[in-house]
Design an enzyme around this catalytic site. Structure first.
Site, mmCIF file in Angstrom:
data_model
loop_
_atom_site.group_PDB
_atom_site.id
_atom_site.type_symbol
_atom_site.label_atom_id
_atom_site.label_comp_id
_atom_site.label_asym_id
_atom_site.label_seq_id
_atom_site.Cartn_x
_atom_site.Cartn_y
_atom_site.Cartn_z
ATOM 1 N N ASP A 1 0.816 -1.169 -0.070
ATOM 2 C CA ASP A 1 0.018 0.102 -0.074
ATOM 3 C C ASP A 1 1.008 1.241 0.133
ATOM 4 O O ASP A 1 1.500 1.624 0.848
ATOM 5 C CB ASP A 1 -1.011 -0.041 1.210
ATOM 6 C CG ASP A 1 -2.086 0.842 1.165
ATOM 7 O OD1 ASP A 1 -1.829 1.989 0.542
ATOM 8 O OD2 ASP A 1 -3.482 0.461 1.756
ATOM 9 N N HIS B 1 -7.746 -2.445 -8.756
ATOM 10 C CA HIS B 1 -7.429 -1.265 -8.022
ATOM 11 C C HIS B 1 -6.136 -0.187 -8.454
ATOM 12 O O HIS B 1 -6.288 0.860 -8.803
ATOM 13 C CB HIS B 1 -6.932 -1.610 -6.705
ATOM 14 C CG HIS B 1 -6.514 -0.578 -5.778
ATOM 15 N ND1 HIS B 1 -7.504 0.400 -5.152
ATOM 16 C CD2 HIS B 1 -5.125 -0.273 -5.322
ATOM 17 C CE1 HIS B 1 -6.729 1.079 -4.361
ATOM 18 N NE2 HIS B 1 -5.361 0.837 -4.627
#
Length: 350
Positions: free
Chosen positions: A217, A308
């Protein structure tokens, strides 16, 4: 990500975070431990407080964080705001340098700053109370609701925001409690959110953090040192705005029980990256540029149109922002809301 996404904005929008807010500021320089590091090197590491910008934005993220939003007390005015900022400024400077606050009843807990930073954000209500509505940035306003949002009042709004971060959870807890006590006559807490990342020393310095879904992330994140114009207002801004930034906090619930039922191939298809090393499905290393035009032998996109990595891809360089994400886990919440991501974003102009 779960469709149960919630955003927490100051007054439904963004927070103004800068050194111009009645004299409160800080730098983003921090002390590096020199090998071989003594056992207490983490605890003794300090982040400089004084400087052109507040710390806690460009500062390398610490392992633990707490966010506290406040509602100002009725009748708060410019004098009250000035007094609160002066009290917080003095205590924050002391705490970040390993010294107890002026009225600290547990001074022994202040001796290990562990890279403590405290970042103060102003919402529209703070500007109004201080009589500075004419200086409120145009972007400091409610943001549009996303179609998948299920916003909850319990995690929304506020006139002021504190972001506290350190590499020791006890340091964060102590600083949070002291600053809450100092604000008691000026404001009341509206919501509090704790977050965590990997502990110091768990991975080599510079390793991209992972969230609770196992996803790497923050791979494509601007470098605050090399791209400051993406994050902070510069010298071309009004003098009182120079060195400031905007902050958006988004509390995103993760339905991990559903995620557990997805196989590894399906997870990578959803993200568009390999879970093992974070490399895009069209690359071999984490920081390889994804080829969004690549197709497989059937002519289908290698990176799915809903992946994503594709949806998060910036269409232009100036659309990027600095992310400081933290994970959260709160068993007191409903089962499908117990775990998730505290998505913190800093950008010059929302």
């Amino acid at each position: 990500m779960s469709p149960l996404d919630r955003r927490s904005f100051l007054q439904g929008g963004a927070a103004a975070v800068g050194g111009a807010a009645l004299g409160l500021g800080g730098a983003t320089v921090w002390d590096h431990a020199v090998a071989p590091a003594p056992a207490d090197a983490v605890g003794r590491s300090r982040v400089a407080f004084r400087g052109p910008r507040q710390a806690g934005v460009g500062t390398p993220p610490q392992a633990f964080a707490t966010l506290v939003a406040f509602d100002l007390a009725p009748g708060m005015d410019r004098d009250g705001m000035t007094r609160l900022m002066r009290v917080w400024t003095d205590d924050i400077e002391r705490l970040t340098q390993g010294r107890p606050g002026l009225t600290d009843t547990e001074p022994e807990l202040a001796t290990a700053p562990a890279r403590l930073t405290v970042t103060v954000g102003w919402g529209p209500g703070a500007f109004a109370a201080a009589g500075l509505e004419d200086r409120r940035p145009g972007w400091l306003a409610p943001l549009p609701r996303f179609g998948i949002d299920r916003l909850q009042d319990a995690w929304s709004d506020g006139d002021l925001l504190l972001q506290l971060g350190a590499d020791d959870p006890l340091t964060v807890a102590h600083a949070t409690r002291l600053l809450l006590k100092q604000a008691a006559t000026f404001a009341t807490p509206r919501w509090t959110q704790q977050g965590f990342r990997e502990a110091v020393g768990t991975h080599p310095v510079g390793t991209t953090t992972r969230n609770l879904m196992g996803q790497v992330d923050g791979t494509v994140n601007p470098d605050p040192a090399n791209e400051p114009d993406l994050i902070w207002h510069g010298a071309d801004a009004a003098p009182w705005l120079a060195g400031s930034t905007s902050m958006v906090v988004r509390r995103i619930a993760m339905q991990l029980d559903s995620w557990d039922r997805v196989d590894r191939a399906g997870r990578e298809f959803t993200i568009g990256r390999r879970l093992a090393d974070g490399a895009p499905l069209t690359g071999t290393r984490e920081h390889d540029t994804p080829d969004l035009d690549a197709v497989d032998e059937l002519g289908l996109p290698v990176i799915d149109t809903a992946a994503h990595i594709r949806r998060a891809h910036a269409m232009a360089p100036d659309q990027r922002f600095l992310r400081r994400p933290y994970s959260y886990h709160d068993p007191a919440q409903p089962p499908d809301e117990q775990s998730g991501l505290v998505f913190i974003a800093f950008q010059r102009d929302v």
